[in-house]
Design an enzyme around this catalytic site. Structure first.
Site, PDB file in Angstrom:
ATOM      1  N   ASP A  81       0.851  -1.193   0.000  1.00 34.18           N
ATOM      2  CA  ASP A  81       0.000   0.000   0.000  1.00 34.18           C
ATOM      3  C   ASP A  81       0.892   1.250   0.000  1.00 34.18           C
ATOM      4  O   ASP A  81       1.803   1.356   0.824  1.00 34.18           O
ATOM      5  CB  ASP A  81      -0.869  -0.045   1.270  1.00 34.18           C
ATOM      6  CG  ASP A  81      -2.003   0.962   1.267  1.00 34.18           C
ATOM      7  OD1 ASP A  81      -2.437   1.376   0.176  1.00 34.18           O
ATOM      8  OD2 ASP A  81      -2.468   1.311   2.372  1.00 34.18           O
ATOM      9  N   HIS A 179      -8.044   9.733   3.993  1.00 33.80           N
ATOM     10  CA  HIS A 179      -7.609   8.722   4.953  1.00 33.80           C
ATOM     11  C   HIS A 179      -7.927   9.140   6.388  1.00 33.80           C
ATOM     12  O   HIS A 179      -8.044  10.324   6.681  1.00 33.80           O
ATOM     13  CB  HIS A 179      -6.093   8.501   4.829  1.00 33.80           C
ATOM     14  CG  HIS A 179      -5.682   7.890   3.523  1.00 33.80           C
ATOM     15  ND1 HIS A 179      -5.294   8.645   2.440  1.00 33.80           N
ATOM     16  CD2 HIS A 179      -5.596   6.599   3.127  1.00 33.80           C
ATOM     17  CE1 HIS A 179      -4.980   7.838   1.438  1.00 33.80           C
ATOM     18  NE2 HIS A 179      -5.155   6.588   1.825  1.00 33.80           N
ATOM     19  N   HIS A 209      -9.411   4.789  -2.047  1.00 33.36           N
ATOM     20  CA  HIS A 209      -8.704   4.877  -0.757  1.00 33.36           C
ATOM     21  C   HIS A 209      -9.592   5.637   0.214  1.00 33.36           C
ATOM     22  O   HIS A 209     -10.562   6.275  -0.177  1.00 33.36           O
ATOM     23  CB  HIS A 209      -7.377   5.622  -0.936  1.00 33.36           C
ATOM     24  CG  HIS A 209      -6.313   4.791  -1.570  1.00 33.36           C
ATOM     25  ND1 HIS A 209      -5.200   4.378  -0.894  1.00 33.36           N
ATOM     26  CD2 HIS A 209      -6.213   4.258  -2.806  1.00 33.36           C
ATOM     27  CE1 HIS A 209      -4.440   3.649  -1.688  1.00 33.36           C
ATOM     28  NE2 HIS A 209      -5.030   3.562  -2.867  1.00 33.36           N
ATOM     29  N   ASN A 252     -10.171   0.278  -0.045  1.00 34.06           N
ATOM     30  CA  ASN A 252      -9.198   0.187   1.047  1.00 34.06           C
ATOM     31  C   ASN A 252      -9.848   0.484   2.391  1.00 34.06           C
ATOM     32  O   ASN A 252     -10.581   1.461   2.520  1.00 34.06           O
ATOM     33  CB  ASN A 252      -8.069   1.187   0.821  1.00 34.06           C
ATOM     34  CG  ASN A 252      -7.204   0.820  -0.361  1.00 34.06           C
ATOM     35  OD1 ASN A 252      -7.535  -0.071  -1.132  1.00 34.06           O
ATOM     36  ND2 ASN A 252      -6.089   1.508  -0.498  1.00 34.06           N
ATOM     37  N   THR A 253      -9.530  -0.345   3.355  1.00 33.92           N
ATOM     38  CA  THR A 253     -10.090  -0.161   4.696  1.00 33.92           C
ATOM     39  C   THR A 253      -9.012  -0.445   5.728  1.00 33.92           C
ATOM     40  O   THR A 253      -8.507  -1.572   5.803  1.00 33.92           O
ATOM     41  CB  THR A 253     -11.289  -1.122   4.910  1.00 33.92           C
ATOM     42  OG1 THR A 253     -12.270  -0.882   3.897  1.00 33.92           O
ATOM     43  CG2 THR A 253     -11.913  -0.924   6.281  1.00 33.92           C
ATOM     44  N   ASP A 254      -8.671   0.562   6.472  1.00 35.63           N
ATOM     45  CA  ASP A 254      -7.684   0.438   7.543  1.00 35.63           C
ATOM     46  C   ASP A 254      -8.279   0.961   8.851  1.00 35.63           C
ATOM     47  O   ASP A 254      -8.349   0.259   9.865  1.00 35.63           O
ATOM     48  CB  ASP A 254      -6.427   1.240   7.161  1.00 35.63           C
ATOM     49  CG  ASP A 254      -5.290   1.075   8.152  1.00 35.63           C
ATOM     50  OD1 ASP A 254      -5.435   0.280   9.106  1.00 35.63           O
ATOM     51  OD2 ASP A 254      -4.252   1.739   7.994  1.00 35.63           O
TER      52      ASP A 254
HETATM   53  P1  13P Z   1      -9.156   4.520   5.723  1.00 31.25           P
HETATM   54  O1  13P Z   1      -8.298   5.386   6.578  1.00 31.25           O
HETATM   55  O2  13P Z   1     -10.446   5.194   5.348  1.00 31.25           O
HETATM   56  O3  13P Z   1      -9.407   3.175   6.309  1.00 31.25           O
HETATM   57  O4  13P Z   1      -8.383   4.287   4.342  1.00 31.25           O
HETATM   58  C1  13P Z   1      -7.253   3.437   4.303  1.00 31.25           C
HETATM   59  C2  13P Z   1      -6.525   3.503   3.012  1.00 31.25           C
HETATM   60  O5  13P Z   1      -6.997   4.047   2.036  1.00 31.25           O
HETATM   61  C3  13P Z   1      -5.209   2.852   2.955  1.00 31.25           C
HETATM   62  O6  13P Z   1      -4.568   3.047   1.741  1.00 31.25           O
END
Ligand code: 13P
Length: 306
Positions: A81, A179, A209, A252-254
């Site tokens: 990533d 993000h 993202h 993407n989900t973090d």
């Molecule tokens: P979030 O912070 O919304 O989960 O996005 C994560 C991301 O896009 C990592 O590349």
């Protein structure tokens, strides 16, 4: 099964108008949560590691992800990533990643194209596929902080030119997301018309993202258990499901996993102050992340696609 290149998973998703989650991991419990849920849901999945995750977990973390990823019976891709340089992408290829992102979106267009081309040439030589980014998301990325006023949405004609000249396989687009746990006041604006226009010009899978939903009930639980998270807002579920039908294939989900993990750890520790067995603290956090991942997969429409 063996790990697969990202494009193998994403081309099917774009054609089938569903999304596949790229979930970020930093440790064993998160990796287990991602892969066990994918297996149970019969969903393809992308396990994403940032450069920060790599410096935290090192080669051991990569080994955990690769071994676990090849033991499940659904298609899995291991993805870098926000790779910040050619060298970083090359290291990922050597480590056995099956998808890499080169992020030169903060450079001018010519530099972004030239740097992406270098990575594409190296990755394609060993059968690995590449994500690139054009436009600029707001919020905090691994190696760059982008203020809201600097965020620039992706222009459809630029996206078309960029993909034709760079040779990248999938494209991260800036369409209003950012993000982190604070994506702006109220319901963040997602530029659906822009997604549709970009998707009409390029057939490549598009990547969103900053797509976390930042569930209110999880933030409330985290705060009730002693957290101090203020003004947390995420991307509305309706925007995600609509974006998927418009051409977004990788989501993407973090942040949602971090929130779920931390909320549960706080709850366990405050409910049981005498607890000091890491398994009894991290085990429930893993279950909490699994529930979030399952609901994300249902939202993306990837359940049963493997
Ligand atoms: P979030 O912070 O919304 O989960 O996005 C994560 C991301 O896009 C990592 O590349």
């Amino acid at each position: 099964m063996t790990l697969v290149p990202g494009l193998d998973i994403l081309a099917l998703a774009r054609a089938g108008r569903y999304g596949v989650g790229a979930f970020n991991t930093n440790n064993m419990e998160t990796t287990q949560a991602i892969l066990e849920t994918a297996d149970e849901a019969r969903s393809p999945v992308i396990v994403a590691l940032s450069e920060g995750a790599l410096s935290y977990g090192g080669k051991q973390l990569v080994d955990i992800v690769k071994v676990m990823g090849s033991e499940v019976t659904v298609p899995v891709s291991v993805h870098l990533d926000h790779g910040s340089s050619y060298e970083s992408c090359l290291r990922a290829l050597r480590h056995g990643f099956t998808s890499v992102m080169i992020d030169k979106s903060h450079e001018d267009e010519e530099t972004n194209i030239a740097e992406t081309r270098r990575v594409v040439a190296a990755a394609h030589a060993v059968g690995i596929t590449v994500e690139a980014e054009i436009g600029r998301l707001g919020g905090i990325e691994e190696h760059v902080v982008v203020a809201e006023e600097e965020a620039i949405l992706t222009k459809p004609d630029e996206a078309e030119r960029f993909m034709a000249r760079s040779g990248a396989d999938y494209l991260a687009v800036a369409i209003g997301t950012s993000h982190g746990a604070n994506k702006g006041k109220g319901r963040p604006f997602i530029d659906h018309d822009r997604i549709v226009e970009i998707a009409a010009r390029i057939d490549h899978p598009l990547v969103m993202h900053g797509a976390s939903g930042v569930p209110r009930e999880i933030v409330a639980r985290l705060n009730r258990a002693g957290g101090t998270l203020k003004d947390a807002t995420g991307i509305h579920e309706d925007d995600v499901s609509r974006a998927v039908t418009e051409g977004i294939a990788k989501i993407n989900t973090d942040t949602d996993l971090r929130l779920a993990f931390t909320a549960r750890v706080r709850e366990v520790l405050s409910a049981k102050p005498g607890e000091f067995d890491p398994r009894k603290i991290l085990g429930p956090a893993r279950e909490e992340m699994k529930a979030v991942i399952r609901s994300r997969m249902e939202l993306f429409g990837s359940v049963g696609k493997a």
